[in-house]
Scaffold this motif. Structure first.
Motif, PDB file in Angstrom:
ATOM      1  N   THR A  63       0.817  -1.130  -0.282  1.00  0.00           N
ATOM      2  CA  THR A  63      -0.102   0.185  -0.205  1.00  0.00           C
ATOM      3  C   THR A  63       0.877   1.225  -0.004  1.00  0.00           C
ATOM      4  N   ARG A  64       1.923   1.338   0.333  1.00  0.00           N
ATOM      5  CA  ARG A  64       2.999   2.638   1.141  1.00  0.00           C
ATOM      6  C   ARG A  64       3.654   2.864  -0.039  1.00  0.00           C
ATOM      7  N   CYS A  65       3.888   1.712  -1.155  1.00  0.00           N
ATOM      8  CA  CYS A  65       4.436   1.477  -2.421  1.00  0.00           C
ATOM      9  C   CYS A  65       3.805   2.159  -3.043  1.00  0.00           C
ATOM     10  N   LEU A  66       2.755   1.778  -3.331  1.00  0.00           N
ATOM     11  CA  LEU A  66       1.501   2.413  -4.303  1.00  0.00           C
ATOM     12  C   LEU A  66       1.441   3.656  -4.128  1.00  0.00           C
ATOM     13  N   ILE A  67       1.345   4.051  -3.052  1.00  0.00           N
ATOM     14  CA  ILE A  67       0.993   5.085  -2.712  1.00  0.00           C
ATOM     15  C   ILE A  67       2.226   5.725  -3.179  1.00  0.00           C
ATOM     16  N   ILE A  68       3.528   6.261  -2.701  1.00  0.00           N
ATOM     17  CA  ILE A  68       4.895   6.258  -3.605  1.00  0.00           C
ATOM     18  C   ILE A  68       4.756   6.504  -4.696  1.00  0.00           C
ATOM     19  N   PHE A  69       4.114   5.240  -5.667  1.00  0.00           N
ATOM     20  CA  PHE A  69       4.631   5.511  -6.950  1.00  0.00           C
ATOM     21  C   PHE A  69       3.399   5.858  -8.044  1.00  0.00           C
ATOM     22  N   SER A  70       2.066   5.831  -7.042  1.00  0.00           N
ATOM     23  CA  SER A  70       1.493   7.021  -7.228  1.00  0.00           C
ATOM     24  C   SER A  70       1.497   8.920  -7.570  1.00  0.00           C
ATOM     25  N   LEU A  71       2.424   9.420  -6.142  1.00  0.00           N
ATOM     26  CA  LEU A  71       2.798  10.847  -6.067  1.00  0.00           C
ATOM     27  C   LEU A  71       3.976  10.411  -6.432  1.00  0.00           C
ATOM     28  N   ALA A  72       5.118   9.957  -6.703  1.00  0.00           N
ATOM     29  CA  ALA A  72       5.825  10.045  -7.905  1.00  0.00           C
ATOM     30  C   ALA A  72       5.712   9.662  -9.464  1.00  0.00           C
ATOM     31  N   TYR A  73       4.011   9.539 -10.245  1.00  0.00           N
ATOM     32  CA  TYR A  73       3.893  10.210 -11.343  1.00  0.00           C
ATOM     33  C   TYR A  73       3.205  11.268 -11.334  1.00  0.00           C
ATOM     34  N   LEU A  74       2.548  11.662  -9.826  1.00  0.00           N
ATOM     35  CA  LEU A  74       2.022  12.811 -10.600  1.00  0.00           C
ATOM     36  C   LEU A  74       3.070  14.309 -10.463  1.00  0.00           C
ATOM     37  N   ILE A  75       4.151  14.038  -9.743  1.00  0.00           N
ATOM     38  CA  ILE A  75       5.028  14.681  -9.324  1.00  0.00           C
ATOM     39  C   ILE A  75       6.076  14.734 -11.143  1.00  0.00           C
ATOM     40  N   ALA A  76       6.127  13.495 -11.068  1.00  0.00           N
ATOM     41  CA  ALA A  76       6.728  13.299 -13.010  1.00  0.00           C
ATOM     42  C   ALA A  76       5.828  14.059 -13.959  1.00  0.00           C
ATOM     43  N   ILE A  77       4.441  14.164 -13.381  1.00  0.00           N
ATOM     44  CA  ILE A  77       3.581  14.845 -14.751  1.00  0.00           C
ATOM     45  C   ILE A  77       4.045  16.961 -14.693  1.00  0.00           C
ATOM     46  N   ALA A  78       3.723  16.510 -13.645  1.00  0.00           N
ATOM     47  CA  ALA A  78       4.519  18.298 -13.042  1.00  0.00           C
ATOM     48  C   ALA A  78       5.638  18.792 -13.674  1.00  0.00           C
ATOM     49  N   ILE A  79       6.487  17.684 -13.656  1.00  0.00           N
ATOM     50  CA  ILE A  79       8.080  18.564 -14.112  1.00  0.00           C
ATOM     51  C   ILE A  79       8.396  18.255 -15.981  1.00  0.00           C
ATOM     52  N   ASN A  80       7.174  17.245 -15.943  1.00  0.00           N
ATOM     53  CA  ASN A  80       7.526  16.867 -17.182  1.00  0.00           C
ATOM     54  C   ASN A  80       6.838  18.367 -18.782  1.00  0.00           C
ATOM     55  N   ASN A  81       6.118  19.094 -17.592  1.00  0.00           N
ATOM     56  CA  ASN A  81       5.318  19.804 -18.416  1.00  0.00           C
ATOM     57  C   ASN A  81       6.128  20.854 -18.386  1.00  0.00           C
ATOM     58  N   HIS A  82       7.329  21.072 -17.421  1.00  0.00           N
ATOM     59  CA  HIS A  82       8.660  22.842 -17.517  1.00  0.00           C
ATOM     60  C   HIS A  82       9.756  22.466 -18.350  1.00  0.00           C
ATOM     61  N   VAL A  83       9.957  21.083 -18.657  1.00  0.00           N
ATOM     62  CA  VAL A  83      11.010  20.134 -18.423  1.00  0.00           C
ATOM     63  C   VAL A  83      11.008  20.021 -20.630  1.00  0.00           C
ATOM     64  N   TYR A  84      10.001  19.494 -20.723  1.00  0.00           N
ATOM     65  CA  TYR A  84      10.289  19.094 -22.106  1.00  0.00           C
ATOM     66  C   TYR A  84      10.559  20.100 -22.828  1.00  0.00           C
ATOM     67  N   LYS A  85      10.613  20.746 -22.790  1.00  0.00           N
ATOM     68  CA  LYS A  85      10.746  22.257 -23.889  1.00  0.00           C
ATOM     69  C   LYS A  85      12.617  22.026 -24.367  1.00  0.00           C
ATOM     70  N   CYS A  86      13.107  21.722 -23.263  1.00  0.00           N
ATOM     71  CA  CYS A  86      14.670  21.415 -22.986  1.00  0.00           C
ATOM     72  C   CYS A  86      15.485  20.074 -24.431  1.00  0.00           C
ATOM     73  N   MET A  87      16.082  20.507 -24.475  1.00  0.00           N
ATOM     74  CA  MET A  87      16.260  20.146 -26.130  1.00  0.00           C
ATOM     75  C   MET A  87      17.022  18.599 -25.935  1.00  0.00           C
ATOM     76  N   ASN A  88      17.633  19.476 -24.565  1.00  0.00           N
ATOM     77  CA  ASN A  88      19.592  18.139 -24.189  1.00  0.00           C
ATOM     78  C   ASN A  88      18.817  17.302 -22.932  1.00  0.00           C
ATOM     79  N   TYR A  89      17.199  17.529 -22.626  1.00  0.00           N
ATOM     80  CA  TYR A  89      16.643  16.666 -21.444  1.00  0.00           C
ATOM     81  C   TYR A  89      16.961  15.268 -21.070  1.00  0.00           C
ATOM     82  N   GLY A  90      16.844  14.471 -22.329  1.00  0.00           N
ATOM     83  CA  GLY A  90      16.994  13.762 -21.714  1.00  0.00           C
ATOM     84  C   GLY A  90      18.325  13.166 -21.440  1.00  0.00           C
ATOM     85  N   ALA A  91      19.528  13.022 -22.899  1.00  0.00           N
ATOM     86  CA  ALA A  91      20.467  13.694 -22.570  1.00  0.00           C
ATOM     87  C   ALA A  91      21.402  13.598 -21.625  1.00  0.00           C
TER      88      ALA A  91
END
Length: 192
Positions: free
Chosen positions: A80-108
């Protein structure tokens, strides 16, 4: 939650004589893994749909899972704790992604960081799952290879493709896996 539901299913199988009562513990654990995995994917899918990024979860998982399998990382004390952390991490990932996806070197940049993590830190063992030195070396080499492949692809995407929120979720998933590896490493150092 998952333990009770798993026990219910296992007891049902035992009462139907589908499985032997002596195998109750292993089946209960298996059902816990199955149910928590299903719930995790369902939450990612639902979150993606509600936040209008319907296919981001697939690339996120692709980036996340490959490094978690090879690099280990933080392990919660319950499913249950794993699922909560995993879900929160995904929501944080979406928020981060909305701000960094335009950085051309992000993947590198993320791939280079993952390579460095595998050189110096990964794989990180779970407290209840020790890994032999031979297996650690193998996982380290695989992780470094994945990071180099991702670096190569990141450079190609940056050179020839327009920035994409969906595509960059692969690298954001890798980044979250890297954070998990560092958290697991720190947690193990504190525990010792």
């Amino acid at each position: 939650m998952f333990v009770k539901l798993s026990s219910f299913f296992v007891n049902l199988l035992i009462s139907c004589r589908t499985i032997d009562a002596s195998e109750e513990n292993i089946y209960t654990y298996g059902f816990e893994l199955l149910l928590s995995s299903f719930a995790g994917i369902a939450i990612l899918h639902l979150s993606s749909a509600l936040l209008d990024v319907p296919f981001s979860w697939t690339l996120y998982l692709l980036g996340f899972v490959q490094y978690r399998i090879t690099g280990g990382g933080y392990h919660a004390t319950s499913h249950t704790r794993c699922l909560i952390i995993f879900s929160l991490a995904y929501l944080i990932a979406i928020a981060i992604n909305n701000h960094v996806y335009k950085c051309m070197n992000y993947g590198a940049i993320i791939s280079a960081c993952m390579f460095v993590l595998f050189v110096f830190v990964a794989p990180v063992e779970a407290a209840n799952k020790t890994v032999s030195l031979k297996r650690q070396r193998k996982l380290r080499i695989i992780g470094m290879g994945l990071a180099l492949l991702s670096l190569f692809l990141g450079i190609i995407f940056a050179s020839f493709c327009e920035p994409s929120k969906t595509l960059s979720m692969y690298y954001t998933g890798s980044c979250i896996a890297g954070v998990s590896i560092v958290a697991g490493f720190i947690s193990n150092k504190i525990r010792r």
